[in-house]
Design an enzyme around this catalytic site. Structure first.
Site, PDB file in Angstrom:
ATOM      1  N   CYS A  11       5.908  -2.729   2.744  1.00 33.17           N
ATOM      2  CA  CYS A  11       6.397  -4.098   2.710  1.00 33.17           C
ATOM      3  C   CYS A  11       5.264  -5.102   2.814  1.00 33.17           C
ATOM      4  O   CYS A  11       4.132  -4.762   3.149  1.00 33.17           O
ATOM      5  CB  CYS A  11       7.348  -4.353   3.878  1.00 33.17           C
ATOM      6  SG  CYS A  11       8.679  -3.164   3.986  1.00 33.17           S
ATOM      7  N   GLY A  37       6.247  -4.982  -2.504  1.00 30.14           N
ATOM      8  CA  GLY A  37       7.676  -4.728  -2.409  1.00 30.14           C
ATOM      9  C   GLY A  37       8.446  -5.455  -3.478  1.00 30.14           C
ATOM     10  O   GLY A  37       8.310  -6.670  -3.611  1.00 30.14           O
ATOM     11  N   ASN A 112       6.438  -4.692   8.762  1.00 35.88           N
ATOM     12  CA  ASN A 112       5.773  -3.825   7.794  1.00 35.88           C
ATOM     13  C   ASN A 112       5.250  -2.621   8.542  1.00 35.88           C
ATOM     14  O   ASN A 112       4.553  -2.761   9.551  1.00 35.88           O
ATOM     15  CB  ASN A 112       4.611  -4.568   7.115  1.00 35.88           C
ATOM     16  CG  ASN A 112       3.842  -3.675   6.150  1.00 35.88           C
ATOM     17  OD1 ASN A 112       4.426  -2.774   5.546  1.00 35.88           O
ATOM     18  ND2 ASN A 112       2.561  -3.922   6.009  1.00 35.88           N
ATOM     19  N   GLY A 113       5.567  -1.414   8.049  1.00 40.13           N
ATOM     20  CA  GLY A 113       5.138  -0.182   8.714  1.00 40.13           C
ATOM     21  C   GLY A 113       6.330   0.724   8.946  1.00 40.13           C
ATOM     22  O   GLY A 113       7.433   0.458   8.462  1.00 40.13           O
ATOM     23  N   CYS A 246      -4.921   2.162   7.685  1.00 38.50           N
ATOM     24  CA  CYS A 246      -4.512   3.070   6.603  1.00 38.50           C
ATOM     25  C   CYS A 246      -5.556   3.115   5.479  1.00 38.50           C
ATOM     26  O   CYS A 246      -5.872   2.095   4.871  1.00 38.50           O
ATOM     27  CB  CYS A 246      -3.179   2.591   6.044  1.00 38.50           C
ATOM     28  SG  CYS A 246      -2.718   3.376   4.500  1.00 38.50           S
ATOM     29  N   TYR A 252      -5.618   2.207  -2.760  1.00 42.39           N
ATOM     30  CA  TYR A 252      -4.647   1.923  -3.810  1.00 42.39           C
ATOM     31  C   TYR A 252      -3.767   0.694  -3.567  1.00 42.39           C
ATOM     32  O   TYR A 252      -3.530  -0.090  -4.469  1.00 42.39           O
ATOM     33  CB  TYR A 252      -3.722   3.148  -3.987  1.00 42.39           C
ATOM     34  CG  TYR A 252      -2.489   2.834  -4.783  1.00 42.39           C
ATOM     35  CD1 TYR A 252      -2.550   2.744  -6.174  1.00 42.39           C
ATOM     36  CD2 TYR A 252      -1.268   2.577  -4.163  1.00 42.39           C
ATOM     37  CE1 TYR A 252      -1.428   2.408  -6.912  1.00 42.39           C
ATOM     38  CE2 TYR A 252      -0.148   2.246  -4.890  1.00 42.39           C
ATOM     39  CZ  TYR A 252      -0.223   2.165  -6.264  1.00 42.39           C
ATOM     40  OH  TYR A 252       0.876   1.821  -6.986  1.00 42.39           O
TER      41      TYR A 252
HETATM   42  P1  AMP Z   1       1.016  10.808  -9.705  1.00 37.43           P
HETATM   43  O1  AMP Z   1       1.263  10.421 -11.119  1.00 37.43           O
HETATM   44  O2  AMP Z   1       2.281  11.239  -9.013  1.00 37.43           O
HETATM   45  O3  AMP Z   1      -0.084  11.798  -9.537  1.00 37.43           O
HETATM   46  O4  AMP Z   1       0.598   9.488  -8.919  1.00 37.43           O
HETATM   47  C1  AMP Z   1      -0.721   9.015  -9.008  1.00 37.43           C
HETATM   48  C2  AMP Z   1      -0.738   7.589  -9.439  1.00 37.43           C
HETATM   49  O5  AMP Z   1       0.119   6.810  -8.616  1.00 37.43           O
HETATM   50  C3  AMP Z   1      -2.137   7.040  -9.320  1.00 37.43           C
HETATM   51  O6  AMP Z   1      -2.487   6.484 -10.572  1.00 37.43           O
HETATM   52  C4  AMP Z   1      -2.066   5.989  -8.224  1.00 37.43           C
HETATM   53  O7  AMP Z   1      -2.716   4.787  -8.627  1.00 37.43           O
HETATM   54  C5  AMP Z   1      -0.597   5.764  -7.970  1.00 37.43           C
HETATM   55  N1  AMP Z   1      -0.227   5.850  -6.534  1.00 37.43           N
HETATM   56  C6  AMP Z   1      -0.873   6.480  -5.542  1.00 37.43           C
HETATM   57  N2  AMP Z   1      -0.220   6.332  -4.360  1.00 37.43           N
HETATM   58  C7  AMP Z   1       0.869   5.599  -4.614  1.00 37.43           C
HETATM   59  C8  AMP Z   1       1.951   5.096  -3.810  1.00 37.43           C
HETATM   60  N3  AMP Z   1       2.024   5.327  -2.508  1.00 37.43           N
HETATM   61  N4  AMP Z   1       2.907   4.357  -4.423  1.00 37.43           N
HETATM   62  C9  AMP Z   1       2.864   4.146  -5.735  1.00 37.43           C
HETATM   63  N5  AMP Z   1       1.866   4.586  -6.542  1.00 37.43           N
HETATM   64  C10 AMP Z   1       0.888   5.308  -6.005  1.00 37.43           C
HETATM   65 FE1  SF4 Z   2      -0.193   7.026   5.710  1.00 38.30          FE
HETATM   66 FE2  SF4 Z   2      -2.324   8.138   4.572  1.00 38.30          FE
HETATM   67 FE3  SF4 Z   2      -2.273   5.548   5.119  1.00 38.30          FE
HETATM   68 FE4  SF4 Z   2      -2.434   7.307   7.095  1.00 38.30          FE
HETATM   69  S1  SF4 Z   2      -3.958   6.960   5.479  1.00 38.30           S
HETATM   70  S2  SF4 Z   2      -1.133   5.501   7.045  1.00 38.30           S
HETATM   71  S3  SF4 Z   2      -1.140   8.972   6.316  1.00 38.30           S
HETATM   72  S4  SF4 Z   2      -0.976   6.623   3.651  1.00 38.30           S
END
Ligand code: AMP
Ligand code: SF4
Length: 472
Positions: A11, A37, A112-113, A246, A252
């Site tokens: 969020c 979000g 958020n969290g 985090c 990302y």
């Molecule tokens: P995947 O296609 O399932 O391997 O997801 C990897 C892609 O999703 C990468 O290009 C990342 O930029 C993106 N990504 C990584 N973590 C997240 C997340 N928590 N929520 C949405 N997208 C993510």
């Molecule tokens: Fe969650 Fe990974 Fe971020 Fe830790 S580093 S808060 S496990 S996403």
């Protein structure tokens, strides 16, 4: 926040005290936090007498109507929230900020969290007669504050916060004050700013840029800040402090123009790309970053290796997040709709692709295939983070072990599955070196290492156990 029934959410939050355009600033700030979000949004305002709010489903522009915004116009204090639910059904009752009315006064709350002990607190409160309005973990704080008998408002909030475990950045609004609280691990980002002489708070500094605010500093783990007509009060709700920001926020989630400790996320990601280059032995003709989140890391990789960065993949900006699509087929279709190779750039070339993370492998599998089809001679994959192996329980949706490819497969198996000529991940050690060089006081890396800094309640795990026993 998460849905007590297993819905996991990320969020964005904002708050401002004593500004003649409080709701307008909140709207603009939420707009710049929209990437955090897209499922629902809301604003709750106060005029020192009572609280009033509006919220709705979808993107901010769909969630709040013009009429609603006009009705919020004359309130000088406001908090806002954008909500990101990644799976399952959603409902308006879970869209924040929550607004509670009572004879002792009103209370607005945005979170958020993820709390990791919300289920046991909620069960105990329900056994004691409490009736919850939502299925969100965030609501427990309102009950804990209300239940406390202390006459001192700050003391009530402190006692309530001490009972929470997990990741939380809270903004709490009542008639007389706006309270800002950060958990003692400081897992989720929260920034303090100033706009036209008034204090404001936001999940990311890009919100400050959007409203013309000055970024003061990051809210520290365990901190409790109160904004009121008496000014600003800095305090702590706990003496404990173990900073674990985090890592995925840096890699990302956060917008590249936002800042942590006055360093831009763009620079941090560029350094992650440079660090990846130091750990990579592959030679290539061009470097391609996966748009948009990996462009900075690709730039760093290119600068460190001297290999030219090209725009070999284009992103269709009108497609929502692929990660959120449910079902593998839908996810693959979404990636195809989102990313497309530029033939003239990639034809006949040895390509090094930089992506920020691999979760299920859907994106990398598609990219390698699409680049080969467009005539690439070799396709090497570099990931500017370590292998992602474990789910997150602190507010970022990275699914269950069953879905995370690196929790089941070795690097070589993943390379084969995505059909890349080579696959290089950044090491955990180098990742931390980069964060330290940007002034980080400590990072959570549990999704990479499995070292969870905050214990997880057993009740949060059954969904995963169910999946495993079903052999998924
Ligand atoms: P995947 O296609 O399932 O391997 O997801 C990897 C892609 O999703 C990468 O290009 C990342 O930029 C993106 N990504 C990584 N973590 C997240 C997340 N928590 N929520 C949405 N997208 C993510
Ligand atoms: Fe969650 Fe990974 Fe971020 Fe830790 S580093 S808060 S496990 S996403």
């Amino acid at each position: 926040m998460y849905d007590i029934r297993g819905l996991n959410e990320e969020c964005g939050i904002f708050g401002v005290w004593n500004h003649e355009r409080a709701s307008e600033l909140t709207y603009i700030a939420l707009h710049s936090l929209q990437h955090r979000g897209q499922e629902g949004a809301g604003i709750v305002c106060s005029n020192n007498d009572y609280l009033f709010g509006a919220r709705g489903m979808g993107l901010l522009t769909e969630a709040l109507t013009n009429d609603q915004l006009v009705s919020l116009r004359d309130f000088p204090h406001a908090i806002g929230h954008v909500r990101y639910a990644t799976t399952g059904g959603s409902e308006l009752s879970n869209v924040q900020p929550f607004l509670f009315k009572g004879h002792k006064g009103d209370l607005g709350l945005a979170h958020n969290g993820n709390l990791v002990n919300a289920i046991s607190i909620r069960d105990a409160l329900e056994d004691d007669g409490a009736i919850f309005q939502t299925s969100s973990d965030s609501e427990v704080l309102a009950h804990l504050i209300r239940k406390n008998k202390s006459r001192d408002r700050k003391q009530r909030i402190k006692t309530a916060l001490k009972q929470l475990k997990g990741a939380f950045a809270y903004v709490i609004l009542d008639e007389d004050s706006l309270t800002i609280a950060m958990d003692d691990h400081g897992v989720r980002p929260l920034m303090l700013g100033e706009v036209d002489g008034s204090y404001c708070v936001a999940s990311e500094t890009c919100a400050f840029t959007a409203i013309g605010a000055e970024y003061i500093r990051d809210v520290e783990p365990g901190e409790l800040i109160t904004l009121s007509d008496a000014g600003i009060d800095f305090d702590r709700y706990t003496d404990k402090e173990q900073p674990n920001m985090c890592s995925m926020e840096y890699i990302y989630f956060t917008r590249a123009d936002s800042e942590f400790r006055h360093s831009s996320v763009y620079s941090i990601r560029k350094s992650l790309g440079r660090a990846l280059a130091e750990e990579t032995e592959v030679d290539a003709d061009i470097v391609i970053g996966v748009p948009d989140s990996s462009l900075a890391a690709a730039k760093g990789f290119s600068e460190a290796t001297g290999i030219k960065q090209e725009q070999g993949l284009l992103k269709n900006r009108y497609v929502g997040r692929t990660f959120t699509a449910s079902g593998q087929e839908a996810r693959e279709r979404a990636v195809r709709m989102k990313l497309s190779p530029v033939r003239d750039v990639v034809e006949g070339k040895r390509i090094f692709v930089v992506d920020d993370s691999i979760v299920r492998g859907t994106t990398s599998r598609f990219i390698v295939k699409a680049l080969r089809r467009a005539g690439a001679k070799e396709v090497h994959m570099g990931v500017s983070s370590p292998p992602l192996k474990n789910p997150c329980y602190y507010g970022i949706d990275v699914s269950t072990h069953a879905e995370i490819i690196a929790s089941r497969k070795s690097n070589e198996e993943i390379r084969r599955e995505i059909d890349a000529d080579s696959l290089t991940y950044l090491s955990v050690g180098r990742m931390h070196d980069v964060y330290h060089s940007f002034g980080s006081r400590g990072q959570c890396d549990a999704c990479f290492t499995g070292n969870y800094p905050i214990d997880i309640e057993e009740q949060l795990l059954p969904q995963e156990k169910d999946l495993k026993t079903k052999g998924v």
